[in-house]
Design a protein around this motif. Structure first.
Motif, PDB file in Angstrom:
ATOM      1  N   THR A  60      27.886  78.540  44.768  1.00  0.00           N
ATOM      2  CA  THR A  60      28.874  77.593  45.283  1.00  0.00           C
ATOM      3  C   THR A  60      29.207  76.528  44.246  1.00  0.00           C
ATOM      4  O   THR A  60      28.401  76.218  43.374  1.00  0.00           O
ATOM      5  N   PHE A  61      30.407  75.983  44.351  1.00  0.00           N
ATOM      6  CA  PHE A  61      30.892  74.987  43.396  1.00  0.00           C
ATOM      7  C   PHE A  61      31.555  73.842  44.149  1.00  0.00           C
ATOM      8  O   PHE A  61      32.186  74.064  45.175  1.00  0.00           O
ATOM      9  N   PRO A  62      31.429  72.636  43.618  1.00  0.00           N
ATOM     10  CA  PRO A  62      32.003  71.493  44.329  1.00  0.00           C
ATOM     11  C   PRO A  62      33.530  71.448  44.247  1.00  0.00           C
ATOM     12  O   PRO A  62      34.159  70.749  45.016  1.00  0.00           O
ATOM     13  N   ALA A  63      34.120  72.181  43.316  1.00  0.00           N
ATOM     14  CA  ALA A  63      35.574  72.182  43.206  1.00  0.00           C
ATOM     15  C   ALA A  63      36.004  73.442  42.468  1.00  0.00           C
ATOM     16  O   ALA A  63      35.169  74.173  41.916  1.00  0.00           O
TER      17      ALA A  63
ATOM     18  N   LEU C 205      25.381  65.069  39.674  1.00  0.00           N
ATOM     19  CA  LEU C 205      26.447  64.340  40.359  1.00  0.00           C
ATOM     20  C   LEU C 205      27.755  65.114  40.245  1.00  0.00           C
ATOM     21  O   LEU C 205      28.646  64.957  41.055  1.00  0.00           O
ATOM     22  N   ILE C 206      27.874  65.917  39.218  1.00  0.00           N
ATOM     23  CA  ILE C 206      29.147  66.577  38.983  1.00  0.00           C
ATOM     24  C   ILE C 206      29.112  68.064  39.322  1.00  0.00           C
ATOM     25  O   ILE C 206      29.969  68.545  40.047  1.00  0.00           O
ATOM     26  N   VAL C 207      28.157  68.784  38.798  1.00  0.00           N
ATOM     27  CA  VAL C 207      28.118  70.216  39.107  1.00  0.00           C
ATOM     28  C   VAL C 207      26.745  70.658  39.555  1.00  0.00           C
ATOM     29  O   VAL C 207      25.851  70.800  38.752  1.00  0.00           O
ATOM     30  N   ALA C 208      26.582  70.893  40.796  1.00  0.00           N
ATOM     31  CA  ALA C 208      25.347  71.477  41.308  1.00  0.00           C
ATOM     32  C   ALA C 208      25.517  71.663  42.792  1.00  0.00           C
ATOM     33  O   ALA C 208      26.406  71.071  43.406  1.00  0.00           O
ATOM     34  N   SER C 209      24.693  72.509  43.386  1.00  0.00           N
ATOM     35  CA  SER C 209      24.744  72.626  44.831  1.00  0.00           C
ATOM     36  C   SER C 209      23.374  72.405  45.433  1.00  0.00           C
ATOM     37  O   SER C 209      23.098  72.826  46.533  1.00  0.00           O
ATOM     38  N   SER C 210      22.519  71.754  44.688  1.00  0.00           N
ATOM     39  CA  SER C 210      21.266  71.257  45.230  1.00  0.00           C
ATOM     40  C   SER C 210      20.789  70.163  44.288  1.00  0.00           C
ATOM     41  O   SER C 210      21.372  69.955  43.242  1.00  0.00           O
ATOM     42  N   GLY C 211      19.718  69.487  44.672  1.00  0.00           N
ATOM     43  CA  GLY C 211      19.200  68.422  43.826  1.00  0.00           C
ATOM     44  C   GLY C 211      19.572  67.049  44.358  1.00  0.00           C
ATOM     45  O   GLY C 211      20.463  66.912  45.194  1.00  0.00           O
TER      46      GLY C 211
END
Lengths: 345, 259, 259
Positions: A60-63, C205-211
């Protein structure tokens, strides 16, 4: 690129279900807690991937942009994303658009803080000179620009500040920004928790904002049958949801929660009510190129023009280079797969 | 070997390295050994540079981005130093002040500057103030720690001797404390400055209009590696330039330490 | 040092300082100066913190988020130490290597770890390599610099003695330079761990889906400042714990060397 599927279809038609005994791993990417990603979750819960012999590995990716960038390292094979990143991916990494996730024209909008919304709505010209915060190169960006165009405003009439959706929510909820471009479910978070109001959605501006199902070109060439199966699973999930609303909302609630979104049930229902999806026949119809190009070609080309105007890319990519209904047709031609895709239970 | 010869040797080898790397980059890109989608070829980087320097990119020309970032760093740096150095020195000087202030400082210290971004937005909005706050946090910690260590590094005998001679407080501060602490204070300033630059990029994620961080962010959004590289080089140059200025200042402030 | 203070009054003053810090925070939160939504009281944050350790948020509990952050950090930090320390030592011994590496190193130092995010995405995609690269770029410089300084300032007598005994390059580095630079290296590791931990949060804060960084972003998009601040607290505690661990290691080494 245009002959990618065609050459292979002859070989593979009818063979799609043949190799069901062995399970093929397929790397699927999406963005968490988005409406169009729900079918992935539903299909997993229901065990439909296994039924066609696929074993999905999700990332999954935030954007959309980081998602597209990750395709360069073959981190995923297929996925769903916004139409704007899909066009960017077509230009940068030869991503193919093989279907639509949904029509999210209502799900991308320009919002204003509660106190200012009425004023802006009554007199859109008062937006001139204002600052709008949005996520650049996103469908939200596209919806906002379409709204501005509808009011006869140019990009240079406003100050655009680009940032992530989370920052936009922070900025607007603390009254540090009056206008912001958001997509659902963030729209609902802003409406419910900070009293913001939608002043213009993509649909209000007459823009069609589709979501795209995308595939890496290499993967499409190597495993076309898996792409077709992937589409069939996705279509079946929507079909099922269209007749099982209560259960779907329950699943959405769980899916959104894991993605960190907590919105009311009313807003969830709104997601279902305002975002049309396409079944197999519907997909084939909007992608049909007979005559003067398909609807999807037209929509995506408009997005390409928006991105060219924004300076993201020098040329608008030719629709036939990256949009293909070959894989949908593979589903259509395979009786078993077709029945599977249209099953509503 | 004399110092001059040593410097020439380093210069020669350094230049040779840079040239060799440039050659590898050029040849590697031309020969497709370095895939252009993973690392941009020199031609593309040059195009990107010309584009941002002449036409502008991410809502500004290169020099505008450059200047704006330098200014932000300067604000954050000066503000952090103005608070951090006196605070650190005070904590080094007085046990009482240390006892009172240190716990709160210890609590705040390990929080990364970037983690302040969400709060900076809601507190200060999207203007330069929020960015300066984030940069401030980055520079604050090293300036406190090193100023504290600077005062502590002064020989206790020296202070005792000065006190037993009945030197007035102000004079003690001016003649013993400041000069004694200065070397370590400047070490802290260098670290602070570096922290400012590495944090700037993140700070400008807060809806910047111009700035090198914004340039990098926009390059990332457009998946434009060549432009990102231009931005990185610009940040390195700006950081190096400011450090060189600080070194000059250091030489001025401590003439007795001249080599 | 200056004004002598008994241990007891030192602790009392520390408690006073800490209490003052929280009182100020609580007072600000209670006043109408800052809306509660954007500055929750210490109690509200503590409650949210406890809640996050019990109930999963964005898929995991706080501990699980911390664990996944820590895994990334461990890998990146270990890599930085394993490459950085030997490189630094070798640079301290071989002058040509010093000349080759230094210019590149100085240029890269100012590039923020999070500026590598776009490249990390291109090169490693979703793999663990991306976060590792970002942490590595934060943690690497202090490892190199301190090992280099340690090796450079070894007593020339030892070096000369070893040379007359005909020590090879390998033995010179491992048996003379390395032991002599241990204090400097450990100090470098401490700085490096701090910077690595901070970079990790930036990346998340920018790229991740956990942490933990991801948890903070999600808290932010839910307009839950208490969640954001709980994340900050967790980051602070872990950062503090890492530092404490390395500091005790440092103290132990100093004791062993009879200082």
């Amino acid at each position: 690129m245009k002959t990618v599927g065609k050459a292979l279809i002859g070989v593979l038609t009818g063979a799609a279900f043949g190799a069901q005994a062995q399970v093929a791993e397929i790397k699927v990417s999406y963005q968490p807690a988005l409406y169009w990603a729900l079918p992935f979750h539903v299909a997993s819960e229901k065990g439909w991937w296994a039924e066609v012999g696929l074993k999905p590995v999700f990332s999954t990716f935030p954007a959309g942009v980081p998602q597209i960038a990750a395709s360069a390292s073959k981190s995923w094979d297929v996925g769903g994303t916004g139409s704007v990143p899909a066009v960017l991916g077509a230009v940068r990494y030869n991503l193919l658009t093989v279907g639509l996730t949904n029509d999210e024209s209502v799900g991308n909008a320009l919002l204003a803080t509660g106190a200012k919304a009425a004023g802006f709505m009554n007199n859109p010209q008062s937006i001139r000179g204002q600052t709008i915060v949005l996520t650049a190169n996103s469908t939200g960006d596209y919806a906002v620009q379409s709204c501005l165009a509808k009011w006869g405003l140019k990009k240079s009439d406003v100050t655009i500040k680009s940032m992530g959706q989370a920052e936009i929510i922070s900025a607007m909820s603390s009254n540090n920004a009056d206008l912001g471009g958001l997509w659902a479910p963030n729209i609902y978070t802003m409406e419910e928790k900070a009293g913001a109001k939608v002043i213009c959605s993509g649909k209000d501006a007459g823009a069609i904002v589709p979501g795209a199902l995308v595939v890496r070109a290499d993967y499409a060439k190597e495993q076309p049958q898996n792409v077709a199966k992937f589409l069939a699973v996705y279509l079946r999930a929507w079909k099922w949801m269209s007749t099982h609303r209560a259960e779907s909302v329950a699943m959405m609630k769980k899916f959104y929660e894991v993605g960190g979104v907590t919105i009311s049930e009313a807003s969830m229902n709104k997601e279902f009510d305002t975002r049309p999806v396409y079944d197999l026949a519907g997909q084939l119809k909007v992608m049909n190129r007979s005559g003067a190009g398909s609807d999807v070609d037209k929509w995506m080309t408009q997005i390409g023009e928006f991105m060219k105007a924004a300076g993201t890319m020098p040329e608008v990519p030719q629709a036939s280079r990256y949009i293909t209904d070959d894989f949908l047709k593979m589903v259509e031609r395979d009786p078993k797969l077709k029945a599977f895709a249209n099953q509503s239970n | 070997m004399t110092a001059g010869a040593d410097r020439r040797f380093r210069l020669a080898i350094g230049t040779a390295t840079v040239l060799a790397l440039a050659a590898i980059w050029g040849v590697g890109s031309a020969g497709q050994w370095i895939a252009p989608i993973y690392f941009p070829p020199p031609g593309e980087v040059w195009t990107a540079f010309v584009q941002v320097a002449v036409q502008g990119y991410a809502d500004g020309m290169l020099h505008q981005h450059f200047l704006h970032s330098c200014l932000l760093v300067l604000y954050g740096f000066v503000a952090a130093v103005a608070v951090g150095v006196p605070l650190g020195m005070l904590m080094g000087w007085s046990r009482r002040a240390e006892a009172i202030l240190n716990p709160a400082f210890l609590l705040l210290r390990p929080i990364p500057p970037l983690a302040w971004i969400p709060l900076a937005i809601v507190w200060l909005g999207l203007g330069d103030a929020a960015k300066v706050l984030v940069i401030w946090f980055a520079a604050f910690v090293p300036s406190v720690i090193n100023s504290y260590a600077g005062v502590r590094s002064i020989e206790p005998h020296l202070l005792e001797a000065a006190r037993s001679l009945g030197i007035p407080r102000a004079m003690l501060l001016r003649e013993v404390l400041f000069p004694g602490a200065l070397p370590l204070v400047f070490t802290g300033l260098r670290l602070s400055l570096q922290a400012c630059w590495t944090t700037l990029v993140a700070g400008e994620l807060i809806g910047a209009i111009t700035g090198l961080g914004h340039l990098l962010y926009q390059g990332g959004l457009d998946i434009y590696p060549a432009m990102i590289l231009v931005g990185m080089v610009a940040v390195a140059l700006a950081g190096g330039l400011m450090t060189a200025l600080l070194t000059l200042l250091e030489a001025r402030a401590m003439p007795w330490r001249g080599r | 040092m200056h004004d002598r203070l008994s241990r007891r009054s030192f602790i009392a003053l520390s408690a006073l300082g800490l209490g003052g810090f929280f009182a100020l925070w609580a007072l600000l939160a209670a006043s109408a100066l800052v809306p509660k939504l954007f500055l929750p009281s210490p109690v509200a944050v503590a409650e949210r913190f406890a809640e996050l350790t019990q109930q999963p948020f964005v898929g995991y509990t706080l501990q699980q988020h911390l664990l996944s952050s820590f895994g990334r950090f461990g890998a990146g930090f270990a890599l930085a130490a394993l490459i950085g320390v030997p490189l630094g030592l070798a640079m301290g011994w071989f002058r040509w290597l010093d000349g080759v590496v230094s210019p590149l190193f100085d240029a890269l130092r100012f590039v923020a770890p999070i500026a590598w995010v776009p490249f990390a995405a291109l090169w490693f995609g979703t793999g663990i390599g991306g976060p590792i690269l970002i942490i590595f770029s934060g943690a690497f410089p202090p490892c190199v610099i301190n090992a280099y300084r340690g090796a450079k300032y070894v007593e020339p007598r030892f070096v000369e003695a070893a040379q007359t005994l005909g020590a090879s390059h390998w033995r010179m580095i491992t048996e003379v330079l390395l032991p002599a630079s241990v204090p400097s290296i450990v100090a470098g590791l401490r700085i490096s761990a701090g910077l690595g931990w901070q970079s990790l949060v930036g990346a998340e804060l920018i790229v991740a889906s956990s942490g933990v960084g991801y948890l903070m972003v999600k808290g932010q998009s839910n307009i839950s400042t208490a969640t954001v601040m709980s994340g900050m607290v967790a980051i602070g505690i872990v950062g503090f714990a890492i530092d404490l661990l390395l500091r005790s290691l440092e103290a132990r080494i100093h004791r062993k060397r009879g200082r």
